[in-house]
Write an enzyme that holds these catalytic residues in place. Structure first.
Site, PDB file in Angstrom:
ATOM      1  N   THR A   7       0.842  -1.193   0.000  1.00 44.80           N
ATOM      2  CA  THR A   7       0.000   0.000   0.000  1.00 44.80           C
ATOM      3  C   THR A   7       0.876   1.242   0.000  1.00 44.80           C
ATOM      4  O   THR A   7       2.002   1.209   0.507  1.00 44.80           O
ATOM      5  CB  THR A   7      -0.947   0.042   1.218  1.00 44.80           C
ATOM      6  OG1 THR A   7      -1.796   1.190   1.122  1.00 44.80           O
ATOM      7  CG2 THR A   7      -0.173   0.110   2.524  1.00 44.80           C
ATOM      8  N   ASN A   9      -0.777   3.961   1.147  1.00 44.24           N
ATOM      9  CA  ASN A   9      -1.601   4.712   2.085  1.00 44.24           C
ATOM     10  C   ASN A   9      -0.905   4.770   3.449  1.00 44.24           C
ATOM     11  O   ASN A   9      -0.802   3.742   4.129  1.00 44.24           O
ATOM     12  CB  ASN A   9      -2.981   4.035   2.208  1.00 44.24           C
ATOM     13  CG  ASN A   9      -3.930   4.777   3.120  1.00 44.24           C
ATOM     14  OD1 ASN A   9      -3.530   5.439   4.065  1.00 44.24           O
ATOM     15  ND2 ASN A   9      -5.207   4.650   2.837  1.00 44.24           N
ATOM     16  N   PRO A  10      -0.415   5.941   3.867  1.00 44.62           N
ATOM     17  CA  PRO A  10       0.320   6.013   5.137  1.00 44.62           C
ATOM     18  C   PRO A  10      -0.532   5.661   6.350  1.00 44.62           C
ATOM     19  O   PRO A  10      -0.010   5.166   7.355  1.00 44.62           O
ATOM     20  CB  PRO A  10       0.793   7.467   5.193  1.00 44.62           C
ATOM     21  CG  PRO A  10      -0.123   8.221   4.288  1.00 44.62           C
ATOM     22  CD  PRO A  10      -0.521   7.252   3.210  1.00 44.62           C
ATOM     23  N   ASP A  67      -7.621  -4.749   1.210  1.00 47.70           N
ATOM     24  CA  ASP A  67      -8.615  -3.947   0.500  1.00 47.70           C
ATOM     25  C   ASP A  67      -9.817  -3.888   1.424  1.00 47.70           C
ATOM     26  O   ASP A  67     -10.281  -4.925   1.927  1.00 47.70           O
ATOM     27  CB  ASP A  67      -8.988  -4.544  -0.859  1.00 47.70           C
ATOM     28  CG  ASP A  67      -9.620  -3.495  -1.758  1.00 47.70           C
ATOM     29  OD1 ASP A  67      -8.963  -2.472  -2.011  1.00 47.70           O
ATOM     30  OD2 ASP A  67     -10.772  -3.680  -2.182  1.00 47.70           O
ATOM     31  N   TYR A 152     -14.061   6.983   6.882  1.00 41.16           N
ATOM     32  CA  TYR A 152     -15.424   7.026   7.421  1.00 41.16           C
ATOM     33  C   TYR A 152     -15.469   6.827   8.936  1.00 41.16           C
ATOM     34  O   TYR A 152     -16.549   6.773   9.518  1.00 41.16           O
ATOM     35  CB  TYR A 152     -16.285   5.953   6.744  1.00 41.16           C
ATOM     36  CG  TYR A 152     -16.424   6.147   5.253  1.00 41.16           C
ATOM     37  CD1 TYR A 152     -17.412   6.986   4.726  1.00 41.16           C
ATOM     38  CD2 TYR A 152     -15.574   5.503   4.363  1.00 41.16           C
ATOM     39  CE1 TYR A 152     -17.544   7.171   3.355  1.00 41.16           C
ATOM     40  CE2 TYR A 152     -15.699   5.681   2.989  1.00 41.16           C
ATOM     41  CZ  TYR A 152     -16.689   6.509   2.491  1.00 41.16           C
ATOM     42  OH  TYR A 152     -16.809   6.702   1.131  1.00 41.16           O
ATOM     43  N   LYS A 177      -8.746   1.361  18.398  1.00 41.64           N
ATOM     44  CA  LYS A 177      -9.070   0.987  17.018  1.00 41.64           C
ATOM     45  C   LYS A 177      -8.284  -0.254  16.597  1.00 41.64           C
ATOM     46  O   LYS A 177      -8.842  -1.177  15.998  1.00 41.64           O
ATOM     47  CB  LYS A 177      -8.788   2.147  16.057  1.00 41.64           C
ATOM     48  CG  LYS A 177      -9.184   1.805  14.627  1.00 41.64           C
ATOM     49  CD  LYS A 177      -8.958   2.940  13.664  1.00 41.64           C
ATOM     50  CE  LYS A 177      -9.328   2.496  12.251  1.00 41.64           C
ATOM     51  NZ  LYS A 177      -9.063   3.525  11.243  1.00 41.64           N
ATOM     52  N   HIS A 182     -11.761  -3.872  11.807  1.00 36.15           N
ATOM     53  CA  HIS A 182     -11.913  -4.904  10.790  1.00 36.15           C
ATOM     54  C   HIS A 182     -10.552  -5.428  10.337  1.00 36.15           C
ATOM     55  O   HIS A 182     -10.401  -6.622  10.068  1.00 36.15           O
ATOM     56  CB  HIS A 182     -12.709  -4.372   9.595  1.00 36.15           C
ATOM     57  CG  HIS A 182     -12.274  -3.036   9.086  1.00 36.15           C
ATOM     58  ND1 HIS A 182     -12.128  -1.923   9.900  1.00 36.15           N
ATOM     59  CD2 HIS A 182     -11.934  -2.603   7.847  1.00 36.15           C
ATOM     60  CE1 HIS A 182     -11.734  -0.882   9.190  1.00 36.15           C
ATOM     61  NE2 HIS A 182     -11.597  -1.274   7.937  1.00 36.15           N
TER      62      HIS A 182
END
Length: 197
Positions: A7, A9-10, A67, A152, A177, A182
């Site tokens: 990824t 995405n940091p 994902d 979100y 978290k 998830h």
């Protein structure tokens, strides 16, 4: 042992580092600096495998890819795989959140059920491939709250709360978290596979 996380995405990198540190301290997760493949799958699993295959081929290492997205029941599971692009191709997290809230503005609380879903793919250099899933059920708030998390998170209220006070994930600490998300649930399911490496 090294494993590459597929990824750019940091936020995901930081979250995975925390999850891995808590569950597999012997596993060194390294960042991926290769080309981003086209995610043209129609499921979370297909897109996770596309990313993990590309990272493994580029580095020669075992690769993990996530994902994930939010699935809203009244929208038939949307945004789903389009969560990052819900408001357009710019991947604007604020616009995505605002559009989703706007679409649900007149939906009553009993019908605002949703879940975060994460599919993690593991691709090994010898060609073996695995996928696991993690689901975090909850519902959507009518307005954003909290400064934590990303995407979100500020409008997602999990069914299971780590404290007696009901909060959005945007109000969770990073540790809360990581313990409940998830992704952590999917990574827990991945544990037995990683133990074989």
């Amino acid at each position: 042992m090294q494993i590459v996380l597929a990824t750019h995405n940091p936020h995901k990198v930081a979250e995975f580092h925390g999850i891995v540190r808590d569950t597999r301290p012997d596993l060194e997760v390294i960042g991926y600096d290769g080309p981003e493949p086209v995610e043209d799958g129609v499921t979370f699993a297909q897109n996770a495998l596309i990313k993990a295959r590309a990272a493994s081929a580029h580095t020669g290492l075992a690769a993990l890819a996530d994902d994930s997205g939010i699935c809203v029941d009244v929208l038939g599971g949307a945004p789903g795989i389009f969560s990052a692009y819900w408001a357009g191709q710019k991947k604007d997290a604020v616009a995505n959140l605002e559009l989703l809230l706007d679409q649900l503005h007149d939906i009553a609380d009993p019908h605002r059920t949703a879940h975060f879903l994460s599919t993690i793919a593991l691709v090994l250099p010898d060609g073996r491939e695995f996928t696991v899933e993690g689901v975090w059920p909850g519902r959507l708030a009518h307005a954003a709250s909290g400064q934590g998390g990303f995407g979100y998170d500020p409008i997602f209220i999990p069914d299971e709360q780590p404290t007696d006070v009901e909060r959005s994930v945007g109000e969770f600490s990073a540790a809360e978290k990581q313990a409940h998300s998830h992704r952590s649930r999917a990574f827990e399911a991945l544990g037995p596979l990683l133990a074989q490496l």
